[in-house]
Motif scaffolding. Sequence first.
Motif, PDB file in Angstrom:
ATOM      1  N   UNK A  14      -0.119   1.264   2.652  1.00  0.00           N
ATOM      2  CA  UNK A  14       0.543   2.038   3.799  1.00  0.00           C
ATOM      3  C   UNK A  14       1.672   1.154   4.383  1.00  0.00           C
ATOM      4  N   UNK A  15       2.696   1.783   4.518  1.00  0.00           N
ATOM      5  CA  UNK A  15       4.141   1.053   5.143  1.00  0.00           C
ATOM      6  C   UNK A  15       5.058   0.688   3.952  1.00  0.00           C
ATOM      7  N   UNK A  16       4.379   1.049   2.805  1.00  0.00           N
ATOM      8  CA  UNK A  16       5.210   0.482   1.722  1.00  0.00           C
ATOM      9  C   UNK A  16       6.199   1.653   1.052  1.00  0.00           C
ATOM     10  N   UNK A  17       6.841   1.328  -0.160  1.00  0.00           N
ATOM     11  CA  UNK A  17       7.742   2.367  -0.451  1.00  0.00           C
ATOM     12  C   UNK A  17       7.866   2.496  -1.922  1.00  0.00           C
ATOM     13  N   UNK A  18       7.911   3.767  -2.466  1.00  0.00           N
ATOM     14  CA  UNK A  18       8.105   4.052  -4.083  1.00  0.00           C
ATOM     15  C   UNK A  18       9.403   4.934  -4.078  1.00  0.00           C
ATOM     16  N   UNK A  19       9.787   4.880  -5.218  1.00  0.00           N
ATOM     17  CA  UNK A  19      11.173   5.653  -5.830  1.00  0.00           C
ATOM     18  C   UNK A  19      10.556   6.359  -7.014  1.00  0.00           C
ATOM     19  N   UNK A  83      10.865   7.216  -1.051  1.00  0.00           N
ATOM     20  CA  UNK A  83       9.633   7.424  -0.264  1.00  0.00           C
ATOM     21  C   UNK A  83       9.388   6.079   0.445  1.00  0.00           C
ATOM     22  N   UNK A  84       9.565   6.006   1.817  1.00  0.00           N
ATOM     23  CA  UNK A  84       9.381   4.960   2.584  1.00  0.00           C
ATOM     24  C   UNK A  84       8.259   5.476   3.904  1.00  0.00           C
ATOM     25  N   UNK A  85       7.914   3.936   4.202  1.00  0.00           N
ATOM     26  CA  UNK A  85       7.030   4.269   5.447  1.00  0.00           C
ATOM     27  C   UNK A  85       5.711   5.160   5.065  1.00  0.00           C
ATOM     28  N   UNK A  86       5.227   4.750   3.761  1.00  0.00           N
ATOM     29  CA  UNK A  86       4.253   5.762   3.235  1.00  0.00           C
ATOM     30  C   UNK A  86       2.957   5.677   4.078  1.00  0.00           C
ATOM     31  N   UNK A  87       2.272   6.921   4.087  1.00  0.00           N
ATOM     32  CA  UNK A  87       0.963   6.810   5.049  1.00  0.00           C
ATOM     33  C   UNK A  87       0.020   7.363   3.591  1.00  0.00           C
ATOM     34  N   UNK A  88      -1.632   7.204   4.154  1.00  0.00           N
ATOM     35  CA  UNK A  88      -2.356   7.640   3.112  1.00  0.00           C
ATOM     36  C   UNK A  88      -2.443   9.029   3.208  1.00  0.00           C
ATOM     37  N   UNK A 120       1.318  10.783  -9.989  1.00  0.00           N
ATOM     38  CA  UNK A 120       0.212  10.278  -9.005  1.00  0.00           C
ATOM     39  C   UNK A 120       0.620   9.452  -8.135  1.00  0.00           C
ATOM     40  N   UNK A 121       0.731   9.407  -6.899  1.00  0.00           N
ATOM     41  CA  UNK A 121       1.173   8.508  -5.804  1.00  0.00           C
ATOM     42  C   UNK A 121      -0.180   8.462  -5.003  1.00  0.00           C
ATOM     43  N   UNK A 122      -0.552   7.155  -4.745  1.00  0.00           N
ATOM     44  CA  UNK A 122      -1.788   6.819  -4.057  1.00  0.00           C
ATOM     45  C   UNK A 122      -1.680   5.848  -3.074  1.00  0.00           C
ATOM     46  N   UNK A 123      -1.735   6.000  -1.712  1.00  0.00           N
ATOM     47  CA  UNK A 123      -1.365   5.130  -0.731  1.00  0.00           C
ATOM     48  C   UNK A 123      -2.553   4.645   0.046  1.00  0.00           C
ATOM     49  N   UNK A 124      -3.085   3.398  -0.175  1.00  0.00           N
ATOM     50  CA  UNK A 124      -4.235   2.816   0.337  1.00  0.00           C
ATOM     51  C   UNK A 124      -3.909   2.386   1.974  1.00  0.00           C
TER      52      UNK A 124
END
Length: 125
Positions: A14-19, A83-88, A120-124
């Motif tokens: 959580x809080x991380x980023x992906x493109x 995708x920034x500030x990712x949330x669960x 798949x995107x998984x936000x812990x």
Amino acid sequence: QVQLVESGGGLVQAGGSLRLSCAASGRTFSSYAMGWFRQAPGKEREFVAAISWSGGSTYYADSVKGRFTISRDNAKNTVYLQMNSLKPEDTAVYYCAATPNWVATMFLKGEYDYWGQGTQVTVSS
């Protein structure tokens, strides 16, 4: 026919980023407006973002506005989702989609003619 292949998904805190990337092949990429959707387990596929043919217009779901950015590179036949500030609650399979139209209802799945297989995107937490 347009073939779409997504990549870039993974596991992030959580809080991380992906493109995410979506590479298109087939007919002229710049003739298609592009969208990103996502589907969490047990839920309906929902709209995330859309971008017009040249990239001059974009549209976001309220849930991602200010955190996600959609962009495209027509020379590379690719659309991106930063995708920034990712949330669960962002955890889902993310799909890109293509349509020749740019309309007020870009948030509707039925507007799109072609779909990728998803990533798949998984936000812990």
